[in-house]
Write a protein that holds these residues in place. Structure first.
Motif, PDB file in Angstrom:
ATOM      1  N   GLN A 106      44.204  23.691  47.731  1.00  0.00           N
ATOM      2  CA  GLN A 106      43.925  24.269  46.425  1.00  0.00           C
ATOM      3  C   GLN A 106      44.522  25.671  46.388  1.00  0.00           C
ATOM      4  N   LEU A 107      45.357  25.903  45.405  1.00  0.00           N
ATOM      5  CA  LEU A 107      45.835  27.274  45.226  1.00  0.00           C
ATOM      6  C   LEU A 107      44.613  28.086  44.812  1.00  0.00           C
ATOM      7  N   THR A 108      44.296  29.101  45.594  1.00  0.00           N
ATOM      8  CA  THR A 108      43.035  29.818  45.416  1.00  0.00           C
ATOM      9  C   THR A 108      43.301  31.282  45.062  1.00  0.00           C
ATOM     10  N   LEU A 109      42.581  31.732  44.049  1.00  0.00           N
ATOM     11  CA  LEU A 109      42.679  33.123  43.625  1.00  0.00           C
ATOM     12  C   LEU A 109      41.488  33.865  44.222  1.00  0.00           C
ATOM     13  N   VAL A 110      41.775  34.890  45.010  1.00  0.00           N
ATOM     14  CA  VAL A 110      40.717  35.671  45.659  1.00  0.00           C
ATOM     15  C   VAL A 110      40.707  37.040  44.984  1.00  0.00           C
ATOM     16  N   GLN A 111      39.550  37.425  44.476  1.00  0.00           N
ATOM     17  CA  GLN A 111      39.492  38.739  43.810  1.00  0.00           C
ATOM     18  C   GLN A 111      38.445  39.620  44.473  1.00  0.00           C
ATOM     19  N   LYS A 112      38.836  40.858  44.734  1.00  0.00           N
ATOM     20  CA  LYS A 112      37.903  41.835  45.308  1.00  0.00           C
ATOM     21  C   LYS A 112      37.619  42.839  44.199  1.00  0.00           C
ATOM     22  N   ASP A 113      36.359  42.935  43.788  1.00  0.00           N
ATOM     23  CA  ASP A 113      36.094  43.823  42.648  1.00  0.00           C
ATOM     24  C   ASP A 113      36.017  45.285  43.107  1.00  0.00           C
ATOM     25  N   HIS A 114      35.723  46.164  42.154  1.00  0.00           N
ATOM     26  CA  HIS A 114      35.769  47.591  42.479  1.00  0.00           C
ATOM     27  C   HIS A 114      34.667  48.016  43.450  1.00  0.00           C
ATOM     28  N   ALA A 115      33.629  47.164  43.582  1.00  0.00           N
ATOM     29  CA  ALA A 115      32.578  47.464  44.563  1.00  0.00           C
ATOM     30  C   ALA A 115      32.870  46.799  45.907  1.00  0.00           C
ATOM     31  N   GLY A 116      33.962  46.027  45.981  1.00  0.00           N
ATOM     32  CA  GLY A 116      34.321  45.377  47.242  1.00  0.00           C
ATOM     33  C   GLY A 116      33.783  43.956  47.376  1.00  0.00           C
ATOM     34  N   THR A 117      33.162  43.438  46.307  1.00  0.00           N
ATOM     35  CA  THR A 117      32.637  42.063  46.358  1.00  0.00           C
ATOM     36  C   THR A 117      33.771  41.067  46.125  1.00  0.00           C
ATOM     37  N   VAL A 118      33.804  40.029  46.978  1.00  0.00           N
ATOM     38  CA  VAL A 118      34.911  39.066  46.925  1.00  0.00           C
ATOM     39  C   VAL A 118      34.463  37.767  46.260  1.00  0.00           C
ATOM     40  N   THR A 119      35.260  37.289  45.297  1.00  0.00           N
ATOM     41  CA  THR A 119      35.000  35.981  44.691  1.00  0.00           C
ATOM     42  C   THR A 119      36.266  35.139  44.797  1.00  0.00           C
ATOM     43  N   THR A 120      36.081  33.814  44.807  1.00  0.00           N
ATOM     44  CA  THR A 120      37.249  32.929  44.877  1.00  0.00           C
ATOM     45  C   THR A 120      37.189  31.910  43.739  1.00  0.00           C
ATOM     46  N   LYS A 121      38.379  31.474  43.319  1.00  0.00           N
ATOM     47  CA  LYS A 121      38.464  30.488  42.240  1.00  0.00           C
ATOM     48  C   LYS A 121      39.620  29.549  42.561  1.00  0.00           C
ATOM     49  N   GLN A 122      39.349  28.248  42.521  1.00  0.00           N
ATOM     50  CA  GLN A 122      40.421  27.274  42.760  1.00  0.00           C
ATOM     51  C   GLN A 122      41.203  27.080  41.472  1.00  0.00           C
ATOM     52  N   ILE A 123      42.529  27.155  41.601  1.00  0.00           N
ATOM     53  CA  ILE A 123      43.366  27.100  40.398  1.00  0.00           C
ATOM     54  C   ILE A 123      43.958  25.713  40.176  1.00  0.00           C
ATOM     55  N   ILE A 124      44.649  25.177  41.194  1.00  0.00           N
ATOM     56  CA  ILE A 124      45.397  23.928  40.986  1.00  0.00           C
ATOM     57  C   ILE A 124      45.725  23.313  42.352  1.00  0.00           C
ATOM     58  N   PRO A 125      45.730  21.980  42.476  1.00  0.00           N
ATOM     59  CA  PRO A 125      46.118  21.383  43.762  1.00  0.00           C
ATOM     60  C   PRO A 125      47.604  21.600  44.052  1.00  0.00           C
ATOM     61  N   VAL A 126      47.920  21.905  45.297  1.00  0.00           N
ATOM     62  CA  VAL A 126      49.313  22.214  45.677  1.00  0.00           C
ATOM     63  C   VAL A 126      49.616  21.629  47.058  1.00  0.00           C
ATOM     64  N   ILE A 127      50.895  21.599  47.404  1.00  0.00           N
ATOM     65  CA  ILE A 127      51.304  21.179  48.747  1.00  0.00           C
ATOM     66  C   ILE A 127      52.224  22.257  49.313  1.00  0.00           C
ATOM     67  N   PHE A 128      51.759  22.913  50.364  1.00  0.00           N
ATOM     68  CA  PHE A 128      52.571  23.931  51.043  1.00  0.00           C
ATOM     69  C   PHE A 128      52.762  23.518  52.502  1.00  0.00           C
ATOM     70  N   VAL A 129      53.818  24.037  53.120  1.00  0.00           N
ATOM     71  CA  VAL A 129      53.971  23.830  54.567  1.00  0.00           C
ATOM     72  C   VAL A 129      52.805  24.528  55.267  1.00  0.00           C
TER      73      VAL A 129
END
Ligand code: SAH
Length: 236
Positions: free
Chosen positions: A207-230
């Motif tokens: 899953q192509l995943t978007l990782v965001q660290k907010d201004h307080a340093g809290t990390v959230t993740t969101k799956q965007i789309i299925p992908v195939i990478f090496v």
């Protein structure tokens, strides 16, 4: 003598034009993919600045000469050592997800051909890119230097550990699939920063995943789309 001198620039111009029109068609295919995948991305187009760079960067200069006829097809291509240059739509999507800005410092893990680094180069202040395969890293370094991408620094190393000397980064892009998000990379992301990474094992859909660290340093993740990478290799 005279006609020969005149003929050379004409041939050169035709060569440049041939790639320019192919590149334009590639950009149109990227735009069509973006419209088709709107339900995944929540956005029906790639931003203008990213599209402009996609329509400009000479992809043919980052792939082995024997593959150049296919350089502007909207698909991944082999670059040797079992590795691939990503599909242009995926390059555009990942670049756009990073929301690049002219003052940004970006880390890329997986230099490969150097193409993704060249795309980022036109959108941000500095790009740092790490490749684990020595020969690929050397070839990419030369291509980036020869074609004037002077704000890209490269290094041969295991990218799992990031590049602490230049941290923190406004954004991080990982271009090989890994089972988990490397903690050193999360640590090297600025507060307010974004990482894009394909997450999944060899036997699962990544899953192509978007990782965001907010201004307080809290990390959230969101799956965007299925992908195939090496696969992400190295000692982790
Ligand atoms: N961004 C590249 C795509 C390269 S494919 C491009 O534009 O062409 C992924 C690359 O990640 C491969 O070259 C592979 O060797 C590299 N890679 C895999 N594991 C790595 C690791 N641990 N550290 C650095 N690079 C890695």
């Amino acid at each position: 003598m005279c006609s020969c001198l005149l003929a050379l620039p004409v041939v050169f111009a035709q060569e440049v034009d041939k790639y320019a029109s192919q590149r334009q068609l590639m950009a149109e295919e990227i735009a069509a993919d973006a419209r088709r995948l709107v339900s995944y991305i929540d956005k029906e187009s790639v931003s203008d600045s990213v599209m402009q760079v996609m329509a400009t960067v000479p992809r043919h200069l980052f792939i082995p000469p024997e593959m150049r006829a296919k350089a502007y097809e909207n698909r991944p291509l082999p670059i040797g050592f079992g590795q691939t240059i990503s599909q242009p739509y995926i390059v555009a999507l990942m670049t756009d997800l990073l929301e690049p800005r002219p003052d940004h410092k970006v880390l890329e893990i997986g230099t490969g051909s150097g193409y993704q680094a060249a795309v980022l180069s036109g959108l941000v202040k500095e790009v740092y890119s790490i490749e684990i395969i020595d020969q690929l890293g050397q070839t990419a370094k030369r291509a980036l230097k020869d074609h004037g991408y002077n704000n890209v620094s490269t290094r041969i190393a295991d990218g799992y550990d990031g590049w602490p000397e230049h941290a923190p980064f406004d954004s991080i892009i990982v271009t090989a699939g890994i089972s988990h998000i490397p903690p050193p990379l999360v640590k090297q992301l600025k507060n307010g920063g974004t990482m894009v990474i394909p997450v999944g094992t060899r036997f699962q859909t990544q899953q192509l995943t978007l990782v965001q660290k907010d201004h307080a340093g809290t990390v959230t993740t969101k799956q965007i789309i299925p992908v195939i990478f090496v696969p992400f290799t190295g000692g982790h």
